[in-house]
Scaffold this motif. Structure first.
Motif, PDB file in Angstrom:
ATOM      1  N   ALA A  38       0.828  -1.213   0.000  1.00  0.00           N
ATOM      2  CA  ALA A  38       0.000   0.000   0.000  1.00  0.00           C
ATOM      3  C   ALA A  38       0.857   1.256   0.000  1.00  0.00           C
ATOM      4  CB  ALA A  38      -0.922  -0.003   1.221  1.00  0.00           C
ATOM      5  N   SER A  39       1.993   1.197   0.730  1.00  0.00           N
ATOM      6  CA  SER A  39       2.888   2.363   0.795  1.00  0.00           C
ATOM      7  C   SER A  39       3.506   2.646  -0.568  1.00  0.00           C
ATOM      8  CB  SER A  39       3.983   2.124   1.841  1.00  0.00           C
ATOM      9  OG  SER A  39       4.909   3.173   1.834  1.00  0.00           O
ATOM     10  N   VAL A  40       3.949   1.585  -1.244  1.00  0.00           N
ATOM     11  CA  VAL A  40       4.566   1.772  -2.551  1.00  0.00           C
ATOM     12  C   VAL A  40       3.558   2.296  -3.554  1.00  0.00           C
ATOM     13  CG1 VAL A  40       5.655   0.582  -4.485  1.00  0.00           C
ATOM     14  CG2 VAL A  40       6.347   0.058  -2.143  1.00  0.00           C
ATOM     15  N   LYS A  41       2.327   1.734  -3.512  1.00  0.00           N
ATOM     16  CA  LYS A  41       1.294   2.213  -4.424  1.00  0.00           C
ATOM     17  C   LYS A  41       0.946   3.672  -4.165  1.00  0.00           C
ATOM     18  CE  LYS A  41      -0.963  -2.173  -5.568  1.00  0.00           C
ATOM     19  NZ  LYS A  41      -2.225  -2.936  -5.521  1.00  0.00           N
ATOM     20  N   GLY A  42       0.945   4.036  -2.878  1.00  0.00           N
ATOM     21  CA  GLY A  42       0.680   5.451  -2.553  1.00  0.00           C
ATOM     22  C   GLY A  42       1.763   6.365  -3.092  1.00  0.00           C
ATOM     23  N   THR A  43       3.018   5.917  -2.996  1.00  0.00           N
ATOM     24  CA  THR A  43       4.135   6.711  -3.531  1.00  0.00           C
ATOM     25  C   THR A  43       4.007   6.873  -5.039  1.00  0.00           C
ATOM     26  OG1 THR A  43       5.567   5.895  -1.782  1.00  0.00           O
ATOM     27  CG2 THR A  43       6.645   6.861  -3.701  1.00  0.00           C
ATOM     28  N   LEU A  44       3.633   5.786  -5.731  1.00  0.00           N
ATOM     29  CA  LEU A  44       3.480   5.850  -7.175  1.00  0.00           C
ATOM     30  C   LEU A  44       2.332   6.777  -7.572  1.00  0.00           C
ATOM     31  CD1 LEU A  44       4.032   2.085  -8.065  1.00  0.00           C
ATOM     32  CD2 LEU A  44       5.647   3.969  -8.283  1.00  0.00           C
ATOM     33  N   ASP A  45       1.262   6.745  -6.790  1.00  0.00           N
ATOM     34  CA  ASP A  45       0.142   7.650  -7.078  1.00  0.00           C
ATOM     35  C   ASP A  45       0.566   9.107  -6.920  1.00  0.00           C
ATOM     36  OD1 ASP A  45      -2.362   5.447  -5.607  1.00  0.00           O
ATOM     37  OD2 ASP A  45      -1.505   5.537  -7.652  1.00  0.00           O
ATOM     38  N   ASP A  46       1.363   9.372  -5.864  1.00  0.00           N
ATOM     39  CA  ASP A  46       1.854  10.740  -5.659  1.00  0.00           C
ATOM     40  C   ASP A  46       2.745  11.180  -6.810  1.00  0.00           C
ATOM     41  OD1 ASP A  46       0.498  10.912  -3.288  1.00  0.00           O
ATOM     42  OD2 ASP A  46       2.235  10.421  -2.035  1.00  0.00           O
ATOM     43  N   LEU A  47       3.632  10.251  -7.253  1.00  0.00           N
ATOM     44  CA  LEU A  47       4.536  10.578  -8.340  1.00  0.00           C
ATOM     45  C   LEU A  47       3.758  10.876  -9.619  1.00  0.00           C
ATOM     46  CD1 LEU A  47       7.409  10.879  -9.352  1.00  0.00           C
ATOM     47  CD2 LEU A  47       7.463   8.423  -9.780  1.00  0.00           C
ATOM     48  N   LYS A  48       2.707  10.065  -9.859  1.00  0.00           N
ATOM     49  CA  LYS A  48       1.883  10.306 -11.035  1.00  0.00           C
ATOM     50  C   LYS A  48       1.209  11.677 -10.964  1.00  0.00           C
ATOM     51  CE  LYS A  48      -2.178   8.582 -11.288  1.00  0.00           C
ATOM     52  NZ  LYS A  48      -3.347   7.658 -11.367  1.00  0.00           N
ATOM     53  N   SER A  49       0.740  12.036  -9.764  1.00  0.00           N
ATOM     54  CA  SER A  49       0.096  13.341  -9.581  1.00  0.00           C
ATOM     55  C   SER A  49       1.089  14.476  -9.820  1.00  0.00           C
ATOM     56  CB  SER A  49      -0.485  13.427  -8.174  1.00  0.00           C
ATOM     57  OG  SER A  49      -1.018  14.715  -7.929  1.00  0.00           O
ATOM     58  N   TYR A  50       2.330  14.325  -9.312  1.00  0.00           N
ATOM     59  CA  TYR A  50       3.355  15.351  -9.498  1.00  0.00           C
ATOM     60  C   TYR A  50       3.683  15.535 -10.967  1.00  0.00           C
ATOM     61  CZ  TYR A  50       4.237  15.076  -4.467  1.00  0.00           C
ATOM     62  OH  TYR A  50       4.115  15.108  -3.109  1.00  0.00           O
ATOM     63  N   MET A  51       3.808  14.387 -11.695  1.00  0.00           N
ATOM     64  CA  MET A  51       4.160  14.469 -13.101  1.00  0.00           C
ATOM     65  C   MET A  51       3.062  15.166 -13.898  1.00  0.00           C
ATOM     66  SD  MET A  51       7.101  13.279 -13.319  1.00  0.00           S
ATOM     67  CE  MET A  51       8.263  12.201 -12.512  1.00  0.00           C
ATOM     68  N   ALA A  52       1.802  14.851 -13.572  1.00  0.00           N
ATOM     69  CA  ALA A  52       0.694  15.493 -14.275  1.00  0.00           C
ATOM     70  C   ALA A  52       0.662  16.987 -14.012  1.00  0.00           C
ATOM     71  CB  ALA A  52      -0.632  14.835 -13.854  1.00  0.00           C
ATOM     72  N   GLN A  53       0.954  17.355 -12.775  1.00  0.00           N
ATOM     73  CA  GLN A  53       0.955  18.778 -12.420  1.00  0.00           C
ATOM     74  C   GLN A  53       2.093  19.513 -13.115  1.00  0.00           C
ATOM     75  OE1 GLN A  53       0.949  19.480  -8.226  1.00  0.00           O
ATOM     76  NE2 GLN A  53       0.923  21.705  -8.420  1.00  0.00           N
ATOM     77  N   MET A  54       3.267  18.871 -13.218  1.00  0.00           N
ATOM     78  CA  MET A  54       4.399  19.468 -13.913  1.00  0.00           C
ATOM     79  C   MET A  54       4.083  19.678 -15.387  1.00  0.00           C
ATOM     80  SD  MET A  54       7.654  17.477 -12.242  1.00  0.00           S
ATOM     81  CE  MET A  54       8.758  18.180 -13.458  1.00  0.00           C
ATOM     82  N   ASP A  55       3.466  18.656 -16.025  1.00  0.00           N
ATOM     83  CA  ASP A  55       3.103  18.802 -17.435  1.00  0.00           C
ATOM     84  C   ASP A  55       2.142  19.959 -17.634  1.00  0.00           C
ATOM     85  OD1 ASP A  55       4.689  16.865 -18.412  1.00  0.00           O
ATOM     86  OD2 ASP A  55       3.206  15.258 -18.286  1.00  0.00           O
ATOM     87  N   GLN A  56       1.195  20.096 -16.702  1.00  0.00           N
ATOM     88  CA  GLN A  56       0.193  21.163 -16.821  1.00  0.00           C
ATOM     89  C   GLN A  56       0.844  22.533 -16.700  1.00  0.00           C
ATOM     90  OE1 GLN A  56      -2.959  20.796 -13.999  1.00  0.00           O
ATOM     91  NE2 GLN A  56      -4.148  22.499 -14.814  1.00  0.00           N
ATOM     92  N   GLU A  57       1.807  22.652 -15.804  1.00  0.00           N
ATOM     93  CA  GLU A  57       2.465  23.933 -15.602  1.00  0.00           C
ATOM     94  C   GLU A  57       3.424  24.281 -16.736  1.00  0.00           C
ATOM     95  OE1 GLU A  57       2.491  23.836 -10.694  1.00  0.00           O
ATOM     96  OE2 GLU A  57       4.357  23.749 -11.830  1.00  0.00           O
ATOM     97  N   LEU A  58       4.104  23.274 -17.272  1.00  0.00           N
ATOM     98  CA  LEU A  58       5.113  23.516 -18.297  1.00  0.00           C
ATOM     99  C   LEU A  58       4.515  23.625 -19.691  1.00  0.00           C
ATOM    100  CD1 LEU A  58       7.911  21.051 -17.101  1.00  0.00           C
ATOM    101  CD2 LEU A  58       7.847  23.543 -16.844  1.00  0.00           C
ATOM    102  N   ALA A  59       3.242  23.223 -19.835  1.00  0.00           N
ATOM    103  CA  ALA A  59       2.632  23.218 -21.164  1.00  0.00           C
ATOM    104  C   ALA A  59       2.541  24.611 -21.770  1.00  0.00           C
ATOM    105  CB  ALA A  59       1.232  22.575 -21.095  1.00  0.00           C
TER     106      ALA A  59
END
Length: 595
Positions: A532-553
């Motif tokens: 569960a901890s690893v999956k939570g970390t991956l979900d956070d990473l996915k959220s960060y990447m999406a936010q970065m793409d949105q800001e850099l677009a």
């Protein structure tokens, strides 16, 4: 309350009080007579130091002050020291020595900043002592600095008041518990360090210079050397109205100028030298070219002559003659003169000789200013004193010109220029003479001043932009480059290999399916909590990447990189292999990015 009020209220002034202990009830007239005797004894005993001293504005002085507002009768003095702070500390030395020579006297001294002795020793004061509770606690007694302490606990010491003491309370404490109120050694050392060197320091504070002056000013200064301060101050603080009197000189004509030697304090000399001034053409004071060997003497003499002319221009042509006969008519003068003789003021000079008469005139002047000070309405202004001297002292112009050949040498004024080492020394002394930390031998060997200098020059020569300055590099240093392969391999190790490629630049759910089969993570073998901890970390990473793409677009960040020719082919790479999304996947454009 009167006894707790601040002493000095005038800017750049110091006030001092001398009290007689024990503070017992006395007949007011008898007490006044006793204090008057003390004034005479103090001023005569310290006359050898005080008479030749050149004060910036006002001299050290004492007068009787009757009881008022709970403050017992005492000896009082006030001196305006102006720009020369050394006058204030010389007075501290005098007051300290008075209490040493007369143990029955207690002294209090303050300036317009308050308890400036505590300010000098601020690094060593006890925590309980602050400006709010320091009133009437700081005194000199037996030549030592004393601080009346506050009780640490209620009723801890019955002889200590819980509030700042009144003057009578303080005098009673000092007379009954003198050994318990002496300030700590560190506090006393801080104050003593500031007055160290007196009285020898008096001569070190003087500067002797040649001046091309009107003969009448030379004669006045020979009789009253202290008047140089009034002349310098008049020039230094001049205004356009004062300079009207200097368009055409009436008292000190330039045709009578001679070369003479004048003694200044260093403060007065600096004030005179540092001011730029061009005389009015109508004045007759013409200066030689700056390259002339005696240009400085001509300039100093011209400025000093302007100051004396300003002083005399402020006097009434017929000032009161009653001001001229104040000295010898005073009943204190005879006793004062006798005390001077007992204290060897005249050395072994023959009475009636020229040198004896000079010291006698200086003593009369000192007596009038410090011992028998007249009321302000009767006191002579410096200009009136100068005009009086011009009427009474004879001088021979030809004789003064002959003395030009035998003038004493000038003092070196290199002290006006402070070297970096001297500045460091001054700052260290001001900070309490803290010794610098020793530098190891290895550090000294590796410390190359030339390299530091060259590095600074290289940095300054760089052209900066709105994005900032680029730090200089050594030619041997390789440029910082961005290695895309290493970057992607690093993320592959973390996120695992992708089983399929996608043409989409967005990170959707399928983009992270490859993570479920990562051999390194092996989620199936993990414990439920860790999974569960690893999956939570991956979900956070996915959220960060999406936010970065949105800001850099909506940015053009790719344009801010410095580019070089592509050395590695990125054309085969799929955008989805770059987990940072759109911006870094611009590497497909065939460039090698260098930050």
């Amino acid at each position: 309350m009167e006894e707790n009020k601040k002493l000095a209220t005038v800017e750049d002034s110091v006030e001092y009080c001398l009290f007689l202990i024990p503070d017992e009830p006395r007949d007011p007239e008898k007490h006044k007579e006793i204090l008057q005797k003390y004034i005479e004894r103090i001023m005569t005993q310290f006359a050898p130091m005080l008479v030749p001293y050149i004060w910036q504005n006002q001299p050290f002085n004492l007068k009787y002050k009757p009881e008022k507002g709970g403050v017992p009768a005492h000896m009082f003095g006030m001196t305006k020291f102006g720009d020369n702070i050394e006058d204030e500390w010389f007075i501290v030395y005098i007051v300290k020595q008075v209490t040493k020579e007369f143990p029955e006297l207690v002294a209090r001294i303050e300036d317009n900043d308050g308890e400036f002795l505590l300010i000098e020793a601020a690094d060593f004061l006890p925590k309980w002592l602050d400006p709010d509770n320091s009133a009437n606690r700081v005194f000199f007694h037996h030549g030592e600095l004393c601080i009346i302490p506050a009780p640490r606990k209620p009723r801890a010491a019955s002889w200590l008041p819980t509030t700042p003491p009144t003057i009578p309370q303080a005098l009673n404490i000092i007379s009954t518990h003198p050994e318990k109120i002496v300030a700590s050694e560190s506090i006393r050392a801080a104050v003593n360090r500031r007055i160290k060197g007196y009285p020898e320091k008096i001569q070190a504070s003087l500067h002797r210079a040649h001046c091309f002056l009107p003969a009448s000013i030379a004669a006045v200064l020979k009789q009253r050397p202290r008047l140089v301060a009034a002349g310098v101050q008049a020039f230094y603080l001049r205004d356009p109205i004062d300079l009207r009197a200097c368009r055409i000189f009436k008292t000190f004509l330039p045709e009578t100028r001679i070369m003479t030697s004048v003694s200044f304090t260093k403060c007065l000399y600096a004030q005179l030298v540092q001011q730029r001034f061009v005389p009015d053409r109508r004045s007759g004071y013409k200066l030689p070219p700056p390259s002339h060997p005696q240009y400085r003497a001509h300039e100093l003499g011209m400025k000093l002559a302007h100051g004396f002319e300003i002083l005399c221009s402020k006097c009434s042509p017929h000032f009161s003659d009653s001001k001229k006969a104040l000295i010898t008519t005073s009943p204190l003068w005879a006793g004062f003169l006798e005390s001077l003789k007992k204290n060897d003021y005249f050395k072994e000079l023959i009475e009636g000789s020229a040198q004896y008469q000079e010291r006698l005139e200086m003593a009369k002047n000192y007596f009038q200013l410090s011992v028998n000070r007249p009321e302000s309405s009767l006191a002579m202004s410096p200009g009136e004193e100068i005009l009086t001297l011009l009427q009474t002292i004879p001088f021979d112009l030809e004789e003064l010109k002959k003395e030009e050949a035998n003038l004493p040498p000038e003092d070196d004024d290199q002290w006006l220029d402070l070297s970096p080492d001297q500045l460091d020394q001054v700052l260290q002394e001001a900070a309490g003479k803290k010794e610098p930390e020793p530098i190891s031998k290895g550090e000294k060997e590796n410390y190359d001043l030339t390299q530091v200098s060259e590095s600074m020059k290289a940095f300054i020569s760089k052209v900066s932009t709105h994005k900032g300055a680029e730090l200089p590099r050594e030619p041997s240093e390789a440029p910082i480059t961005f290695d895309a392969d290493s970057f992607l391999n690093y993320f592959d190790k973390i996120l695992g290999p992708r089983p399929h490629e996608s043409d989409s630049d967005d990170l959707d759910e399928d983009d992270f399916e490859c993570l479920d089969s990562d051999d390194d993570l092996d989620l199936e073998t993990q414990e439920p909590g860790k999974e569960a901890s690893v999956k939570g970390t991956l979900d956070d990473l996915k959220s960060y990447m999406a936010q970065m793409d949105q800001e850099l677009a909506c940015t053009s960040i790719g344009k801010s990189f410095t580019t070089q020719k592509q050395m590695i082919d990125f054309s085969s790479m799929s955008p989805k292999c770059c987990p940072l999304g759109t911006s870094l996947c611009d590497l497909n454009s065939g460039v090698h990015t260098r930050f």
